[in-house]
Design a protein around this motif. Structure first.
Motif, PDB file in Angstrom:
ATOM      1  N   SER A 189       0.823  -1.211   0.000  1.00 17.45           N
ATOM      2  CA  SER A 189       0.000   0.000   0.000  1.00 17.45           C
ATOM      3  C   SER A 189       0.854   1.257   0.000  1.00 17.45           C
ATOM      4  N   VAL A 190       1.993   1.225   0.705  1.00 18.45           N
ATOM      5  CA  VAL A 190       2.903   2.366   0.724  1.00 18.45           C
ATOM      6  C   VAL A 190       3.559   2.528  -0.650  1.00 18.45           C
ATOM      7  N   GLN A 191       3.966   1.408  -1.240  1.00 18.18           N
ATOM      8  CA  GLN A 191       4.571   1.456  -2.574  1.00 18.18           C
ATOM      9  C   GLN A 191       3.627   2.120  -3.581  1.00 18.18           C
ATOM     10  N   GLN A 192       2.344   1.757  -3.496  1.00 17.47           N
ATOM     11  CA  GLN A 192       1.380   2.281  -4.455  1.00 17.47           C
ATOM     12  C   GLN A 192       1.271   3.797  -4.397  1.00 17.47           C
ATOM     13  N   TYR A 193       1.359   4.360  -3.194  1.00 15.08           N
ATOM     14  CA  TYR A 193       1.231   5.819  -3.085  1.00 15.08           C
ATOM     15  C   TYR A 193       2.546   6.525  -3.401  1.00 15.08           C
ATOM     16  N   LEU A 194       3.658   5.905  -3.080  1.00 12.66           N
ATOM     17  CA  LEU A 194       4.940   6.507  -3.448  1.00 12.66           C
ATOM     18  C   LEU A 194       5.118   6.538  -4.958  1.00 12.66           C
ATOM     19  N   ARG A 195       4.494   5.592  -5.651  1.00  3.89           N
ATOM     20  CA  ARG A 195       4.599   5.549  -7.112  1.00  3.89           C
ATOM     21  C   ARG A 195       3.958   6.764  -7.775  1.00  3.89           C
ATOM     22  N   LEU A 196       3.187   7.521  -7.016  1.00  2.00           N
ATOM     23  CA  LEU A 196       2.539   8.697  -7.568  1.00  2.00           C
ATOM     24  C   LEU A 196       3.459   9.908  -7.602  1.00  2.00           C
ATOM     25  N   LEU A 197       4.653   9.784  -7.015  1.00  2.00           N
ATOM     26  CA  LEU A 197       5.628  10.861  -7.114  1.00  2.00           C
ATOM     27  C   LEU A 197       6.231  10.873  -8.523  1.00  2.00           C
ATOM     28  N   PRO A 198       6.675  12.029  -8.995  1.00  2.00           N
ATOM     29  CA  PRO A 198       7.249  12.102 -10.349  1.00  2.00           C
ATOM     30  C   PRO A 198       8.405  11.130 -10.543  1.00  2.00           C
ATOM     31  N   PHE A 199       8.359  10.376 -11.632  1.00  2.00           N
ATOM     32  CA  PHE A 199       9.396   9.426 -12.045  1.00  2.00           C
ATOM     33  C   PHE A 199       9.496   8.191 -11.156  1.00  2.00           C
ATOM     34  N   VAL A 200       8.702   8.093 -10.092  1.00  2.00           N
ATOM     35  CA  VAL A 200       8.790   6.930  -9.213  1.00  2.00           C
ATOM     36  C   VAL A 200       7.970   5.782  -9.772  1.00  2.00           C
ATOM     37  N   GLY A 201       6.785   6.103 -10.304  1.00  2.00           N
ATOM     38  CA  GLY A 201       5.954   5.071 -10.916  1.00  2.00           C
ATOM     39  C   GLY A 201       6.531   4.644 -12.255  1.00  2.00           C
ATOM     40  N   GLY A 202       5.706   4.046 -13.072  1.00  2.00           N
ATOM     41  CA  GLY A 202       6.207   3.572 -14.353  1.00  2.00           C
ATOM     42  C   GLY A 202       5.212   3.797 -15.468  1.00  2.00           C
ATOM     43  N   ALA A 203       5.717   4.250 -16.604  1.00  2.00           N
ATOM     44  CA  ALA A 203       4.857   4.406 -17.777  1.00  2.00           C
ATOM     45  C   ALA A 203       4.320   3.060 -18.234  1.00  2.00           C
ATOM     46  N   GLU A 204       4.953   1.973 -17.780  1.00  2.00           N
ATOM     47  CA  GLU A 204       4.549   0.638 -18.207  1.00  2.00           C
ATOM     48  C   GLU A 204       3.320   0.129 -17.465  1.00  2.00           C
ATOM     49  N   ASP A 205       2.705   0.954 -16.606  1.00  5.51           N
ATOM     50  CA  ASP A 205       1.515   0.507 -15.877  1.00  5.51           C
ATOM     51  C   ASP A 205       0.337   0.209 -16.796  1.00  5.51           C
ATOM     52  N   ILE A 206       0.377   0.650 -18.034  1.00  6.17           N
ATOM     53  CA  ILE A 206      -0.685   0.293 -18.969  1.00  6.17           C
ATOM     54  C   ILE A 206      -0.689  -1.210 -19.244  1.00  6.17           C
ATOM     55  N   PHE A 207       0.403  -1.886 -18.943  1.00  7.26           N
ATOM     56  CA  PHE A 207       0.476  -3.335 -19.118  1.00  7.26           C
ATOM     57  C   PHE A 207       0.096  -4.088 -17.845  1.00  7.26           C
ATOM     58  N   ARG A 208      -0.201  -3.355 -16.776  1.00  8.09           N
ATOM     59  CA  ARG A 208      -0.427  -3.988 -15.469  1.00  8.09           C
ATOM     60  C   ARG A 208      -1.873  -3.800 -15.013  1.00  8.09           C
ATOM     61  N   GLN A 209      -2.206  -4.517 -13.923  1.00 10.64           N
ATOM     62  CA  GLN A 209      -3.529  -4.395 -13.314  1.00 10.64           C
ATOM     63  C   GLN A 209      -3.358  -3.874 -11.881  1.00 10.64           C
ATOM     64  N   ASN A 210      -3.168  -2.572 -11.767  1.00  3.99           N
ATOM     65  CA  ASN A 210      -3.045  -1.925 -10.466  1.00  3.99           C
ATOM     66  C   ASN A 210      -4.218  -0.978 -10.274  1.00  3.99           C
ATOM     67  N   LEU A 211      -4.827  -1.036  -9.098  1.00  2.00           N
ATOM     68  CA  LEU A 211      -6.013  -0.235  -8.812  1.00  2.00           C
ATOM     69  C   LEU A 211      -5.806   0.655  -7.595  1.00  2.00           C
ATOM     70  N   TYR A 212      -6.430   1.829  -7.631  1.00  2.00           N
ATOM     71  CA  TYR A 212      -6.582   2.677  -6.456  1.00  2.00           C
ATOM     72  C   TYR A 212      -8.067   2.724  -6.106  1.00  2.00           C
ATOM     73  N   HIS A 213      -8.364   2.639  -4.813  1.00  2.00           N
ATOM     74  CA  HIS A 213      -9.740   2.730  -4.348  1.00  2.00           C
ATOM     75  C   HIS A 213      -9.920   4.071  -3.647  1.00  2.00           C
ATOM     76  N   TRP A 214     -10.512   5.014  -4.353  1.00  2.00           N
ATOM     77  CA  TRP A 214     -10.691   6.372  -3.831  1.00  2.00           C
ATOM     78  C   TRP A 214     -12.157   6.770  -3.898  1.00  2.00           C
ATOM     79  N   PHE A 215     -12.686   7.214  -2.759  1.00  2.00           N
ATOM     80  CA  PHE A 215     -14.038   7.760  -2.677  1.00  2.00           C
ATOM     81  C   PHE A 215     -15.077   6.797  -3.257  1.00  2.00           C
ATOM     82  N   GLY A 216     -14.857   5.515  -3.027  1.00  2.00           N
ATOM     83  CA  GLY A 216     -15.815   4.521  -3.492  1.00  2.00           C
ATOM     84  C   GLY A 216     -15.675   4.147  -4.955  1.00  2.00           C
ATOM     85  N   PHE A 217     -14.632   4.658  -5.625  1.00  2.00           N
ATOM     86  CA  PHE A 217     -14.420   4.350  -7.040  1.00  2.00           C
ATOM     87  C   PHE A 217     -13.164   3.505  -7.209  1.00  2.00           C
ATOM     88  N   ARG A 218     -13.203   2.679  -8.242  1.00  4.64           N
ATOM     89  CA  ARG A 218     -12.018   1.930  -8.634  1.00  4.64           C
ATOM     90  C   ARG A 218     -11.343   2.686  -9.771  1.00  4.64           C
TER      91      ARG A 218
END
Length: 402
Positions: A341-370
């Protein structure tokens, strides 16, 4: 506007800025050309090294793959059968020309693991010996693999259904073509390489925007100018952001130019599932490339904001440089030691995440939305940089009052 141009020219006249930009150009152009002409697509010698003939091999691979237009059971069988026939006639045939990695790794061994025969000399290289007639039910097997994967990744059935619904929008049967070139571009070519090079260039240039003035003793003199403290700070921020946009444009232009010369844009409408079979995003190669460039652009602007804030907050350019780079490199270094869960939020910092997430199945659950991760990975880095800007102005003006 005149103050902005003065600050912008000053930024570009800096010896460190010119050195960083020239280094980026030479490194990007040199490594990308070498990768295309030798490492990625050059003919492999017996000793494992590569010849410098990538351009010719790319054309041969594209021509070979043009025999099939659609990925069906019959096409998969014919690909394997053709490969076996060529190999029987010429044992030295370079499998890369027949897209060996896709045929063996992405397709046959992944979807039909039961065909592996331990009595064979090379049991894992199933396309060498498998009876092509056994390769049936391609899309049914893919769906089974996808459902199994999602069951292991998500405990909530609604999360699994989110990606199954997304996958239902993928056209089937899929179009087929030579995808190894696009894999090189979309795998680590744009996103991975950009995340390695761009933060360094931006940090070297932008951390001196405010801190460099203090080091040279010019800060006190400058704030007595007609434009005042806030006006000067605003011009510096705009200059830094303009520089960031220019650096991104140069990087993107070099990457696209190398791609145009060596790979061309043939196969732009192929599905990205040819790179990773369990990808659920209904995107083609060109859409994926546009996304990766957009991700880099948003990260560039976000990191520029962070670098400018560190330059305004910290007393020296060295300290600002180190802290700015640690903000993006630190989470990557510590990633494996942190909860998911910590990794997922740190990935939102610039350059920390990956442009390759379009190939992955990662979800955020915010305000009742996926929310699928590629969306936040575009928006949040930009917002981080935007939020940093007013604090940079306040920090600069506050320091000047002392």
């Amino acid at each position: 506007m005149s103050l902005f141009w003065q600050e912008h020219k000053k930024l570009w006249r800096s010896g460190l800025t010119r050195l960083a930009v020239c280094g980026m150009l030479l490194l990007t152009l040199g490594l990308q050309v070498w990768a295309m002409q030798c490492i990625n697509f050059g003919t492999m010698r017996a000793d494992g090294s590569h010849q410098i003939d990538g351009y010719a091999n790319i054309r041969k691979s594209q021509q070979y793959a043009a025999q099939w237009q659609t990925l069906t059971d019959e096409a998969a069988q014919d690909m394997v059968r053709t490969y076996q026939q060529i190999l029987a006639e010429n044992p030295e045939f370079d499998g890369a020309l027949a897209d060996f990695s896709f045929l063996q790794g992405t397709l046959v061994s992944f979807l039909w693991p039961e065909v592996e025969d331990q009595t064979q000399p090379y049991p894992t290289l199933t396309i060498y010996y498998v009876d092509p007639a056994r390769l049936t039910g391609l899309y049914e097997r893919r769906e089974e693999k996808l459902e199994y994967y999602l069951e292991n990744q998500f405990s909530d059935p609604a999360d699994r259904q989110f990606f199954l619904d997304m996958d239902s929008q993928v056209d089937k049967p899929m179009a087929y073509g030579w995808a190894a070139g696009w894999s090189a571009i979309l795998g680590n070519g744009i996103g991975g390489f950009g995340q390695m090079v761009l933060p360094v260039v931006l940090a070297l240039a932008l951390t001196s925007v405010f801190a460099g003035e203090r080091r040279r003793g010019m800060d006190t003199l400058q704030v007595t100018s007609l434009h005042g403290k806030a006006g000067l700070a605003g011009a510096k921020l705009l200059s830094g952001l303009a520089f960031a946009v220019e650096i991104f444009a140069v990087f993107a232009a070099v990457m696209v130019a190398v791609q145009a010369v060596w790979l061309g844009f043939e196969g732009w409408d192929l599905p990205i599932q040819l790179i990773k079979m369990l990808t659920t995003a209904p995107m083609n190669m060109l859409q994926a490339e546009c996304y990766e460039l957009a991700y880099l652009f948003c990260s560039v602007l976000g990191f520029a904001g962070i670098a400018l804030l560190m330059s305004a907050l910290l007393p020296g350019t060295t300290a600002a440089l180190i802290v700015a780079l640690l903000i993006t490199w630190g989470p990557q270094i510590l990633n494996q030691y942190l909860p998911w869960s910590v990794q997922q939020y740190l990935r939102l910092l610039p350059f920390v995440g990956g442009a390759e997430d379009i190939f992955r199945q990662n979800l955020y659950h915010w305000f009742g939305f996926r929310i699928w991760s590629p969306g936040p990975l575009l928006v949040i880095p930009f917002l981080v940089g935007f939020i940093c800007l007013p604090f940079a102005v306040m920090a600069w003006c506050r320091k000047r009052k002392r």
